[in-house]
Design a protein around this motif. Structure first.
Motif, PDB file in Angstrom:
ATOM      1  N   ARG A   1      -1.061  -6.089  14.591  1.00  0.00           N
ATOM      2  CA  ARG A   1       0.057  -6.643  13.911  1.00  0.00           C
ATOM      3  C   ARG A   1       0.059  -5.411  12.876  1.00  0.00           C
ATOM      4  O   ARG A   1      -0.975  -5.013  12.013  1.00  0.00           O
TER       5      ARG A   1
ATOM      6  N   LEU B   1     -10.745  -1.909   7.882  1.00  0.00           N
ATOM      7  CA  LEU B   1     -10.092  -1.328   8.800  1.00  0.00           C
ATOM      8  C   LEU B   1      -9.790  -2.186   9.945  1.00  0.00           C
ATOM      9  O   LEU B   1      -8.580  -2.404  10.558  1.00  0.00           O
TER      10      LEU B   1
ATOM     11  N   ILE C   1       3.113  -6.769   4.329  1.00  0.00           N
ATOM     12  CA  ILE C   1       3.326  -8.119   3.210  1.00  0.00           C
ATOM     13  C   ILE C   1       2.617  -7.661   2.230  1.00  0.00           C
ATOM     14  O   ILE C   1       1.301  -7.262   2.029  1.00  0.00           O
ATOM     15  N   TRP C   2       3.353  -7.647   1.133  1.00  0.00           N
ATOM     16  CA  TRP C   2       2.925  -7.308  -0.354  1.00  0.00           C
ATOM     17  C   TRP C   2       2.437  -8.430  -0.926  1.00  0.00           C
ATOM     18  O   TRP C   2       3.171  -9.678  -0.831  1.00  0.00           O
TER      19      TRP C   2
ATOM     20  N   ARG D   1      -2.474  -0.218   5.581  1.00  0.00           N
ATOM     21  CA  ARG D   1      -1.563   0.992   5.854  1.00  0.00           C
ATOM     22  C   ARG D   1      -2.277   2.225   5.288  1.00  0.00           C
ATOM     23  O   ARG D   1      -2.189   3.166   5.589  1.00  0.00           O
ATOM     24  N   TYR D   2      -3.260   1.556   4.120  1.00  0.00           N
ATOM     25  CA  TYR D   2      -3.877   2.623   3.452  1.00  0.00           C
ATOM     26  C   TYR D   2      -5.451   3.014   4.101  1.00  0.00           C
ATOM     27  O   TYR D   2      -6.192   3.712   3.268  1.00  0.00           O
TER      28      TYR D   2
ATOM     29  N   GLN E   1      -1.275  -4.517  -0.484  1.00  0.00           N
ATOM     30  CA  GLN E   1      -0.730  -5.045   0.746  1.00  0.00           C
ATOM     31  C   GLN E   1      -1.876  -6.481   0.944  1.00  0.00           C
ATOM     32  O   GLN E   1      -2.879  -6.488   0.305  1.00  0.00           O
TER      33      GLN E   1
ATOM     34  N   VAL F   1      -2.801  -4.485   9.992  1.00  0.00           N
ATOM     35  CA  VAL F   1      -3.576  -3.284   9.843  1.00  0.00           C
ATOM     36  C   VAL F   1      -3.377  -2.715   8.309  1.00  0.00           C
ATOM     37  O   VAL F   1      -2.112  -2.625   8.060  1.00  0.00           O
TER      38      VAL F   1
END
Lengths: 362, 588
Positions: A167, B231, A171-172, B238-239, B410, B236
């Motif tokens: 996925r 990880l 989403i923040w 993003r950073y 996130q 996932v």
């Protein structure tokens, strides 16, 4: 300071730079005279009881591909259950592991089970086929005709994935943000299409409620039981009120769903019980064993197989219906050579046939 | 290029391109044996004081005095803090360091005709003199206060940790045990440092989904994970590991950077294996004549490390060469420069790919610096000077600093993980130690049950005695839960000691439980046990071990039905003198 050894595993897969710590020392304290102590002798010894005479079962996710179970079944509970099973009924104490999966309706159903005969007290590891699974276990008596009386049940546990999630939506979250809902979606995503967009963050993004977050994360979500990702408190089958033969299924799914999990569990789409009285079930396990050069490492399906000092290895796994690919790779100690052996094992779908008159010839 | 997170604030320090978070985790198992005149395992603390904690304080204070700007994150676990503040152990440390000073003076005589070793003897004499003076005079025997002052001055961010370094993924079969480890650890932090902790060090970075909720309920804002724990988060990250994620509970998870870890931890590529550095395993305690060294090793003649080591690693050979401190110091400087250079390149690369400044999280055991890696404190000092003096690419920061700059992150659910061998729980669920957990599980359930049953306020002597016994039972359980015991059993070092300790604590717990439930408490024995296992003096077992109704069902422990309904037969027996008549009169 001999407690510490370097044991950090780097993401590069390097092993621990284990330092062989200090030399061992004899039991020096046994021979020393302590300071004057009239009440608490330095010879204070405690011998742990083999059994605490309680009944419970616990499962722990050891790694993505194995579980650890430990249990204790009191002699009293065992006697009462055996008595309930009936005199002359030969039965064995087994630990049954259930692998759960989300069914089509969203409720939990059993993907697979496997039994192991156990002592009344003990612990052991179970190798698993796949990572990221959800399991619970029961300890109980299994009779020769296949009936199973559970005595204790573990909470549900989940093993982690061995790799990255598939996925990728963003989403923040702002824990200090306005309102009760702290998470909000910025990027529209099909996975979040069900989110009620009436609540908005000041940026205009849709806010996720706690319910929506749990739904997003629960592997076995159902409206009636939204917390299935994590372990429940232990639900012992209390002594004296243990499950009856043909007991109602242990409901994990919501009250308005049709599928249930329990002693009459279904798996592979086949029913173990036909209309009739004779109970008969079959389970299969697979043993994979081999040998390589001592010091070599063996890999299967992305996980490392424990190799003995002499280079031998052995895996015991449940064998479900369908085809199981077996591709194992051995890597030499100096990592300069590798070899792969590939095969597969197939178990045909289970047919449950009824015969009249006791004939086995159809 | 990754899209911007909404509402990102302008970072406070805009000149840099990224952050480096150096995290030092300081922990030792609780070892205190007043019943013996001296006890071998107490040397773990004494060695760490001389070789790690005092040198680290020296580094921090020199940097502070020279007005270098630095920020380190540290954990000082409750067992370590308790031992550092224990008057008996403080006195024994002074005895220990005085003995080493005496030994170093003898070494000065012995090596007078051997210039290569004589100057090393001088070095050790100076080290031990400085250590004794610093401990006794400069810090007034209270090293914890010294770290506290550094935190108050803004140089350190000290985080909380579990009560006795319990490995939570396995203790998690009993949620009340997990909550007790966390709550007692946080309460201890508050009473030690006079503030709420922002962060939490999970023992062995042992995490499982749902644990963040328990941390969040206790006010924790962040914790550290091993690389793959982040990880493999869902979805996932993003950073990657270069920015934290928020768990669904709102607690932030930072991931360890493997590149910076490898350079320090790796046996193949890491700095500590450099041939110029001091060889750990060549100690005069094992090499010199027994009659000469006898006064400085174990009284029974068991050879032990003294801390005086004269050889350098040299290479993959048994023929070690004499240690050369100047060369080693130079290597430390070079390695610090190399580390900073690599982090600079790493940050520049990451910053070009990310829409925010990356954070590189580099956690280490504090005891690596100075004890295992003798030159480690020097390396740290060179590193800070390098970062502070010559370039602005990297800024040292703590996780709290980063969250202040980037409050929006996130959301992702990390994966169960640890920083142990192979990344999960196998090290603590090994045939050598997996037998422990059945007993811990039973004891944890029993403690929760007793904490609920005997929760009424203690009024009157009888209930006060019961409460004392309950609190001591809580201490014994916490001590039994220490991950050090299974760790030692797996590593194969002081296995008999670890086994004895575990059995002792579980045994004492079971006996206390029996006495509480029977209503007959041996007060004399209780008093002696309280003196022995002298930790968490203010423990309130009811608030720590009773199930927390605030938590969801997954994080809440419940009263074990068995303990609620019937008395437990004694499952242990203590081989000790029977209580006297007076003790039997004190019926609760």
């Amino acid at each position: 300071m001999s407690r510490r050894i370097s044991r950090v595993n780097t993401a590069a897969g390097e092993g621990v730079p284990v330092s062989a710590v200090a030399r061992r020392h004899p039991h020096h304290w046994d021979e020393e005279e302590p300071l004057s102590d009239a009440i608490l002798s330095s010879r204070e010894e405690f011998h742990l009881a083999r059994s605490h005479e309680l009944t419970f079962l616990a499962l722990v996710a050891r790694d993505p591909f194995s579980l650890h179970a430990f249990w204790d079944i009191s002699a009293r509970d065992l006697r009462r259950l055996a008595k309930r099973a009936g005199k002359g009924e030969k039965s064995s104490l087994v630990l049954r592991v259930y692998e759960l999966t989300a069914g089509e309706s969203g409720a939990a159903s059993v993907r697979h089970t496997f039994d192991t005969e156990v002592e009344s007290v003990g612990n052991r590891n179970y190798n698993l086929w796949r990572d990221g699974g959800t399991y619970f276990g029961e300890v109980g008596l299994r009779s020769q005709n296949g009936s199973f009386l559970p005595l204790a049940r573990s909470p549900t546990v989940s093993t982690p994935r061995s790799g990255k999630s598939d996925r990728t939506e963003i989403i923040w979250m702002d824990p200090n943000g306005p309102g009760r809902a702290k998470a909000f979606a910025v990027v529209a995503s099909p996975a979040l299409a069900h989110v009620d967009g009436s609540n908005r963050h000041p940026t205009g993004a849709a806010l996720l409620s706690e319910e929506a977050i749990r739904a997003y994360y629960s592997r076995l979500y159902s409206p009636g039981n939204p917390e299935l990702l994590f372990s429940h408190e232990s639900r012992n089958v209390a002594p004296g009120t243990f499950a009856e033969w043909n007991s109602p299924p242990l409901s994990i799914s919501g009250p308005d769903t049709q599928e249930h999990v329990g002693t009459s569990a279904q798996w592979g789409g086949a029913s173990e019980r036909l209309s009739g009285d004779l109970r008969f079930r079959l389970q299969t396990e697979l043993i994979v064993h081999g040998r390589t050069d001592p010091g070599s490492r063996v890999w299967w399906g992305g996980r490392e197989v424990p190799v003995n000092e002499d280079g031998s290895f052995r895996l015991e796994l449940p064998l479900p219906e369908g085809t199981v690919p077996l591709e194992l790779t051995a890597v030499s100690r100096d990592e300069k050579q590798s070899r792969t052996i590939s095969t597969q094992v197939t178990r045909a779908p289970t047919d449950y046939l009824a015969h009249r008159g006791g004939s086995g010839n159809g | 290029m990754v899209k911007n997170a909404p509402q990102s604030k302008e970072p406070r320090s805009s000149a840099n391109k990224g952050f480096l978070c150096l995290f030092l985790h300081a922990h030792l198992p609780y070892v205190r044996h007043p019943e013996h005149e001296s006890f071998l395992e107490e040397n773990w603390l004494f060695e760490a004081i001389t070789e790690t904690y005092l040198p680290l304080l020296g580094v921090f204070q020199r940097l502070r005095d020279e007005a270098f700007s630095f920020r380190f994150t540290m954990s000082l676990t409750p067992p370590l803090v308790t031992m550092l503040r224990d008057p008996l152990l403080q006195e024994r440390y002074l005895r220990h360091i005085s003995r080493l000073l005496d030994l170093s003076e003898k070494e000065l005589e012995r090596t007078a005709s051997q210039p290569q070793f004589h100057r090393l003897a001088q070095m050790y004499h100076q080290i031990f003199s400085d250590a004794k003076r610093a401990f006794d005079k400069d810090y007034d025997r209270d090293l914890v206060a010294a770290f506290h002052l550094l935190q108050d001055a803004g140089y350190l961010e000290i985080v909380a940790s579990c009560a006795t370094h319990g490995y939570l993924p396995v203790l998690g079969t009993n949620p009340t045990s997990v909550r007790a480890q966390i709550k007692v650890g946080i309460d201890h932090y508050r009473s030690t440092f006079g503030r709420d902790p922002a962060g939490f060090w999970l023992p062995e970075c042992g995490y499982y989904p749902g644990l963040d909720e328990v941390l969040g309920r206790e006010g924790i804002r962040y914790f550290i994970l091993d690389s793959h724990g982040l990880l493999n988060a869902d979805p996932v990250p993003r950073y990657s590991v270069y920015a934290p994620v928020y768990c669904p509970s709102g607690v932030a998870a930072f991931g360890r950077d493997w590149e910076s870890s490898k350079q320090v931890w790796s046996s193949k590529e890491g700095y500590p294996g450099d041939p110029e550095y001091r060889e750990y395993y060549r100690d005069i305690g094992h090499e010199l004549d027994l009659d000469y060294i006898r006064p400085y090793i174990h009284p029974q003649g068991i050879r032990i490390n003294t801390g005086l080591k004269y050889w350098r690693i040299t290479g993959a050979t048994e023929n070690k060469e004499p240690y050369r401190p100047e060369n080693a110091r130079q290597r430390a400087s070079i390695h610090a420069g190399n580390f900073v250079h690599n982090r600079k390149k790493q940050v520049e690369h990451l910053a070009s790919q990310m829409d925010r400044k990356p954070v590189i999280v580099a956690p280490y055991d504090a005891e690596l610096f100075g004890h295992w890696w003798f030159e480690g404190p020097q390396w740290l000092e060179f590193l800070v000077r390098e970062i502070g003096a010559e370039q602005q690419t990297i800024t040292l920061a703590t996780p709290s600093d980063y969250l202040r700059d980037y409050p929006v992150n996130q959301m992702a659910l990390p994966s169960a993980s640890s920083w142990g061998d192979r990344g999960y729980s196998g090290y603590w669920l090994d045939p050598s130690n997996d037998w422990l957990y059945r007993h811990l599980h039973i004891a944890g359930a029993r403690m929760a049950s007793m904490a609920t049953r005997f929760s009424r306020p203690a009024r009157g002597r009888k209930t006060q005695l019961t409460r004392r016994a309950l609190n001591q039972a809580g201490r014994e359980l916490l001590l039994a839960q220490s991950s050090d015991w299974p760790f030692i059993m797996k590593s194969g070092t002081m296995v008999p000691y670890a086994t004895k300790r575990f059995k002792q604590h579980i045994g004492r717990f079971m006996r206390l439980g029996d006495e509480i439930e029977k209503g007959i408490i041996d007060e004399t024995w209780l008093e002696e046990v309280e003196k022995r296992d002298l930790i968490f003096a203010d423990l309130d077992c009811v608030s720590c071990f009773a199930p927390d109704d605030r938590l969801s069902s997954r994080a809440r422990g419940v009263r074990h039905p068995e303990y609620a309904r019937r008395r437990i037969t004694t499952s242990t027996r203590a081989v000790s003198r029977p209580p006297g008549r007076e003790a039997l009169k004190n019926r609760s």
